[in-house]
Motif scaffolding. Structure first.
Motif, PDB file in Angstrom:
ATOM      1  N   ASN A   1       5.090   7.643  -2.852  1.00  0.00           N
ATOM      2  CA  ASN A   1       5.895   7.312  -1.669  1.00  0.00           C
ATOM      3  C   ASN A   1       7.344   7.725  -1.899  1.00  0.00           C
TER       4      ASN A   1
ATOM      5  N   ASN B   1       4.825  -0.751   2.295  1.00  0.00           N
ATOM      6  CA  ASN B   1       3.792  -0.264   3.230  1.00  0.00           C
ATOM      7  C   ASN B   1       2.607   0.350   2.479  1.00  0.00           C
TER       8      ASN B   1
ATOM      9  N   GLU C   1      -0.777  -0.372   4.553  1.00  0.00           N
ATOM     10  CA  GLU C   1      -0.637  -0.082   5.974  1.00  0.00           C
ATOM     11  C   GLU C   1       0.824  -0.312   6.347  1.00  0.00           C
ATOM     12  N   GLU C   2       1.276   0.325   7.403  1.00  0.00           N
ATOM     13  CA  GLU C   2       2.641   0.129   7.875  1.00  0.00           C
ATOM     14  C   GLU C   2       2.889  -1.364   8.097  1.00  0.00           C
ATOM     15  N   GLY C   3       3.891  -1.904   7.397  1.00  0.00           N
ATOM     16  CA  GLY C   3       4.233  -3.316   7.525  1.00  0.00           C
ATOM     17  C   GLY C   3       3.449  -4.244   6.624  1.00  0.00           C
TER      18      GLY C   3
ATOM     19  N   ARG D   1      11.996  -2.326   2.822  1.00  0.00           N
ATOM     20  CA  ARG D   1      10.789  -1.768   3.422  1.00  0.00           C
ATOM     21  C   ARG D   1      11.168  -0.521   4.203  1.00  0.00           C
TER      22      ARG D   1
ATOM     23  N   SER E   1      10.565   2.004   6.956  1.00  0.00           N
ATOM     24  CA  SER E   1       9.823   1.831   8.192  1.00  0.00           C
ATOM     25  C   SER E   1      10.372   2.702   9.304  1.00  0.00           C
ATOM     26  N   GLU E   2       9.450   3.294  10.043  1.00  0.00           N
ATOM     27  CA  GLU E   2       9.825   4.051  11.231  1.00  0.00           C
ATOM     28  C   GLU E   2       9.491   3.288  12.504  1.00  0.00           C
ATOM     29  N   CYS E   3       8.421   2.499  12.463  1.00  0.00           N
ATOM     30  CA  CYS E   3       8.010   1.809  13.691  1.00  0.00           C
ATOM     31  C   CYS E   3       7.865   0.303  13.526  1.00  0.00           C
ATOM     32  N   THR E   4       7.811  -0.210  12.269  1.00  0.00           N
ATOM     33  CA  THR E   4       7.593  -1.641  12.069  1.00  0.00           C
ATOM     34  C   THR E   4       8.682  -2.469  12.741  1.00  0.00           C
TER      35      THR E   4
ATOM     36  N   ARG F   1       2.393  -6.485  14.148  1.00  0.00           N
ATOM     37  CA  ARG F   1       2.312  -5.995  12.765  1.00  0.00           C
ATOM     38  C   ARG F   1       1.058  -6.519  12.080  1.00  0.00           C
TER      39      ARG F   1
END
Length: 671
Positions: free
Chosen positions: A183, A450, A453-455, A476, A478-481, A489
């Motif tokens: 990551n 993440n 999974e996202e979040g 964290r 994050s792009e969408c969380t 979430r």
């Protein structure tokens, strides 16, 4: 006055009633909120438990199949074009390394069309800045510079001790980071928040730099570049994923071959050697021990510091004196043993693991490095694979299949022997990025946010000051969380976890059906919740709260019993293939990941194609190793049906897609 007073009293009474209603309403809202948050937290926790249980089950599969993968590597992939300088740690061949590099530079020109970083050695901070800028913009470093960087890194690592000793007297703090698993965004965020490595800003990265994520190569390049510039200020410990057999299954080998199609073999074999030269642990101020996994009741730091760490290229199997090559093949590929029922496959998927006297679990098999001592192997296995638990003692790590669970007494014993104060380790996913156990003596740090999974989780790192008091920094990427509320979430995490679990269930459909039917003596198609949960646990062995999960996985009849076949009703193979044994289809589903590894090994030119005959032979070899009965006629029909364009070759991506488990909308979702 009396009427005024009466009016005021009435107003006062109305105000009190209104205030009382408001308080009651606030209490009701507060209670509702607490119950809702508690339920969401419960859903989040069991979703994360599903992810982690499946991850550990995959690690067990990897350990059981390690002999087979090693056999395939040794017989199918040894690259004639790779110089001995890359594939062998022999001192006699070290003189060939520089010669090979000069020859390689002549053969591999960096074209004018290449606009990425152009490195010059020795490296400077400007080179690292160029790398960071390029990787942020998703550029690749040319293979010419990658191999130069890796060769220079190996030279530096070979001069380092097995256990690195640091002191806080030279700087204010030392930063310790845990698993990154490819990551890159997490690494870049750490550097943004905490600053780049330097003489005044020292780091320890505690293993598992690679696998799972999509940017493992970029992470290694950045860390190795900083290591070359600041060899006394940036330190790297080996993790259990710095292992070429693990990399075959969890994505790093595939990433290298995809990004460096022409020179991936040189890179892979050089990294195989580099990983074996990574230090095993770090000690700060003689008080804080940092290693990737954990310890056992036989861990001996003095012994670990004295062994030749580079002899062990993989931990997937214990060493054993090796006879002739034919004997190896016989042991690794046993004769086909037809199973009486497909439900027995789980028992024959690998030889039983041996349990050592100290409680750690040892994967079975033979090793191709007979000069490596069993005690040396076990000492390294324990520190890279073990996990802390609250129960006293040292017991086999059954979830992972390697290492041990060590209790507070085991920690206390090691601390007393070496006068330690704190153990910092990684290796385990933690929802908050860290966890403190064993009365504050053991800290787990996990830096990949993440992860599932996202979040799903925060990442974290530790700032250790001269007083050796740890401070935790969470984050964290994050792009969408941030645009999702808590319910959204948790819903995303839960949906992904249940999908993974349902795929696991479908892959064991025959075994589960057989287990369910043992409780359904009257053939009604339904059993009690307790019997259903017992059957799920006995077949899948995931240690999950099956009774809690039952409403998500199977329907209840009006009589309060579980309709056990409803476990599979919203699942199906993407492209049903007629005239193929259902058991064979489920088996192929179960071993998709392993077959993909084998396919990539056989596909030497990395064209993405293998012949029908090669695929048939591969599956028969794999089935033979697992002891699975193979119906030749059914297999022939399967192979021919997969060759959709009838060109005599199989595109393995199409094969995987053909046996992908799809999730049809169930009645609840439609309603």
């Amino acid at each position: 006055m009396g009427s005024v007073s009466g009016t005021m009293g009435c107003n006062s009474s109305v105000a009190e009633q209104s205030s009382e209603k408001a308080i009651r309403a606030a209490i009701l809202i507060q209670n509702w909120y607490r119950v809702t948050v508690a339920r969401l937290e419960m859903r989040r926790r069991y979703s994360l438990s599903i992810f982690q249980s499946i991850e550990y089950a995959d690690e067990q599969d990897q350990l059981q199949l390690s002999n087979f993968f090693t056999f395939m590597l040794d017989h199918c992939t040894h690259p004639d074009s790779v110089s001995p300088a890359f594939t062998s740690p022999s001192v006699a061949q070290e003189a060939d390394e520089d010669l090979y590099l000069r020859e390689f530079e002549k053969k591999v020109d960096v074209p004018d069309s290449y606009h990425g970083p152009r490195l010059s050695f020795p490296l400077t901070t400007k080179d690292v800045d160029a790398l960071l800028h390029a990787f942020r913009n998703e550029q690749l470093l040319h293979a010419h510079y990658v191999l130069q960087l890796l060769c220079e890194t190996r030279k530096v690592l070979k001069e380092m001790p097995n256990i690195t000793h640091l002191s806080t007297s030279y700087s204010k703090d030392i930063t310790i980071c845990g698993d990154l698993h490819g990551n890159l965004d997490d690494l870049l965020l750490i550097f943004y928040k905490n600053g780049l490595p330097s003489e005044q800003n020292r780091y320890v990265f505690n293993g598992d730099f690679v696998d799972r994520g999509k940017n493992s190569m970029e992470i290694l390049i950045i860390l190795f570049a900083f290591l070359l510039i600041y060899p006394n200020d940036l330190h790297l410990n080996r993790g259990n994923h710095e292992d070429y057999v693990m990399n075959l299954r969890y994505g790093f080998t595939k990433e290298i071959s995809r990004k460096y199609k022409d020179h991936w073999k040189e890179i892979m074999f050089l990294l195989r050697d580099i990983f074996s030269w990574l230090p095993l642990a770090t000690i700060i101020d003689s008080k804080v021990l940092i290693l990737h996994g954990g310890i056992s009741d036989t861990t001996d730091l003095d012994f670990l510091n004295a062994l030749k760490r580079n002899k062990l290229k993989t931990l997937m199997k214990p060493p054993k004196p090796v006879g002739n090559r034919q004997d190896q093949v016989k042991e690794i590929i046993p004769k086909t043993t037809p199973s009486k029922h497909i439900a027995n496959q789980k028992n024959v998927a690998g030889k039983k693991r041996r349990t050592s006297s100290s409680g750690s679990t040892e994967p079975s098999g033979s090793d191709l490095t007979p000069d490596f001592d069993m005690k040396e192997w076990k000492q390294i296995l324990d520190i890279l694979w073990s996990d802390p638990r609250s129960q006293y003692g040292c017991t086999p790590n059954k979830c992972r299949g390697g290492g041990c669970y060590f209790g507070p007494d085991v920690t206390a014993k090691l601390f007393k022997r070496y006068n330690l104060k704190l153990l910092i380790r990684s290796h385990e996913f933690k929802p908050e990025g860290y966890e403190i156990s064993h009365n504050g003596k053991v800290i787990t740090i996990f830096s990949a946010s993440n992860y599932y999974e996202e979040g799903s989780n925060r990442g974290a790192y530790i700032k250790l000051n001269p007083e050796l008091n740890p401070r935790f920094v969470q984050y964290r990427v994050s792009e969408c969380t941030c645009r999702q509320n808590l319910r959204e979430r948790v819903g995303t995490i839960e949906s992904s976890a249940l999908m993974s679990l349902k795929e696991k269930i479908y892959a064991h459909k025959a075994e589960l059906t057989s287990a369910f039917e043992q409780y359904d003596l009257k053939g009604t198609g339904s059993i009690s919740v307790n019997d259903w949960a017992t059957a799920m646990d006995s077949v899948l062995q995931l240690e999950l709260p099956w009774r809690m999960l039952q409403p998500q996985l199977a329907e209840m009849n009006p009589d309060g019993k579980v309709d056990f076949m409803s476990c599979f009703q919203d699942l199906n193979i993407d492209r049903p293939i007629k005239e193929v044994q259902p058991a064979l289809m489920e088996t192929l589903c179960r071993y998709r990941k392993d077959l993909e590894i084998i396919f990539n090994i056989i596909d030497k030119d990395h064209s993405g194609l293998i012949s029908l005959e090669e695929f048939s032979q591969t599956w028969k070899l794999f089935a033979s190793h697992l002891g699975i009965e193979v119906d030749d006629e059914s297999l022939d029909k399967l192979v021919l049906s997969i060759d959709y364009n009838k060109d005599g070759h199989i595109d393995f991506n199409e094969f995987l897609e053909a046996f992908r488990v799809v999730h049809r909308l169930d009645k609840k979702a439609k309603s």
